[in-house]
Design a protein around this motif. Structure first.
Motif: not given
Length: 327
Positions: A3-4, A6-8, A11
């Motif tokens: 999930a992290e 994917k968020r990076n 962004v």
């Protein structure tokens, strides 16, 4: 962990898109402002720039060729404009070209317009100052338009009043437009003018025909105008008439002198014509002479019968008879 990551990634994508948009914007603005092309600096000095700002466009022959780089005060109250102009169009701008301030449309941004120039002058170089031409003052032009609008309103009102008076039959023109009698009279006047014009044209045609006849060869008038020999003869005849007139005048003067002498009694003819007593004496003398002549004739006739002359008269009578018989 997934999930992290994917968020990076998301962004990073947003950051990349933002950077791309920023770069595109910078490139776009830089292209519009001619920041990424080779340019030279040109200058022009104006008394009033009318709201021109740095970054406004520079035009030449309807093509944007640069931007206003800087605005500086110059001298006492003038303003110096520094322009960035594309180097590739420098060869078309001459040193005798002129610069003026205009508007991008009716109410658009202020722009610099470069125009004119001749091929006799060399192309401009970096740092050259162009001759400036002050533009028309928009405010002054608007004031003039306002005055013209006010005058137009007054003219419209006056025209409205005039048309109203004409419609009501006021004045000569209104009376002509509304009064049928005046209209008929006007038509009659126009018809008379037309007839007069026709008569004038006919008279001119007749005069033209008459002139052509006068100019015809063999015509007396044409001979008088064109025959130089006749002109000399006429001139001589006029000279003779003048001399005759002078002689007549002299003869008249002499006759006047003679007449004056006839009217005077200091000469024989004057006495005969003017002395009444002498005339009566002459008349009486003529009467006496006539009487004496009559008596003499009677005396001569009486001699024929007297004795001394009787034989002589008889011989004369016989001689006359003999002469008649011989003839």
């Amino acid at each position: 962990m997934k999930a992290e990551n994917k968020r990076n990634v998301i962004v990073g994508i947003f950051v990349f898109v933002g950077i791309a948009i920023l770069v595109a914007g910078v490139l776009t603005l830089g292209g519009q402002q001619k920041k990424f092309v080779k340019a030279i600096h040109l200058k022009a000095v104006f008394d009033d720039i009318g709201g021109l700002q740095a970054g406004n466009n520079v035009w030449f022959s309807g093509v944007k060729i640069g931007t206003v780089r800087k605005i500086n005060f110059y001298g006492d109250s003038q303003v110096e404009i520094e322009m960035n102009v594309e180097e590739e169009v420098v060869e078309f701008i001459r040193k005798d070209s002129k610069a003026t301030i205009s508007s991008d449309g009716l109410i658009g941004n202020k722009i610099i317009v470069i125009y004119g120039g001749t091929t006799m002058a060399p192309p401009v170089e970096d740092g050259d100052r162009l001759e400036s031409v002050m533009p028309l003052d928009t405010d002054q032009m608007m004031e003039t338009l306002q005055v013209n609008n006010e005058n137009l309103v007054e003219i419209t009102n006056d025209l409205k009043d005039l048309i109203g008076k004409l419609a009501n039959g006021e004045g000569i023109v209104g009376a002509v437009l509304t009064d049928s009698t005046l209209s008929d009279n006007f038509k009659i006047i126009v018809a008379n003018l037309k007839q007069t014009s026709e008569n004038s044209n006919r008279m001119l045609a007749e005069m033209n025909t008459f002139t052509q006849k006068l100019n015809k060869e063999g015509n007396l008038f044409n001979d008088l105008v064109t025959d130089t020999t006749m002109a000399v003869e006429i001139r001589d005849a006029m000279g003779s008439l003048k001399a005759a007139a002078e002689n007549s005048e002299q003869m008249t003067e002499e006759l006047k002198v003679i007449t004056d002498k006839f009217n005077s009694q200091d000469n024989s003819i004057g006495v005969l014509l003017n002395d009444e007593e002498f005339a009566n004496n002459l008349k009486q003398t003529m009467i006496n002479t006539d009487s004496a002549t009559y008596n003499l004739n009677r005396g001569l006739e009486a001699l024929e019968y007297t004795w001394p002359f009787k034989k002589g008269f008889k011989r004369k009578a016989k001689a006359e008879e003999a002469a008649k018989e011989n003839n």
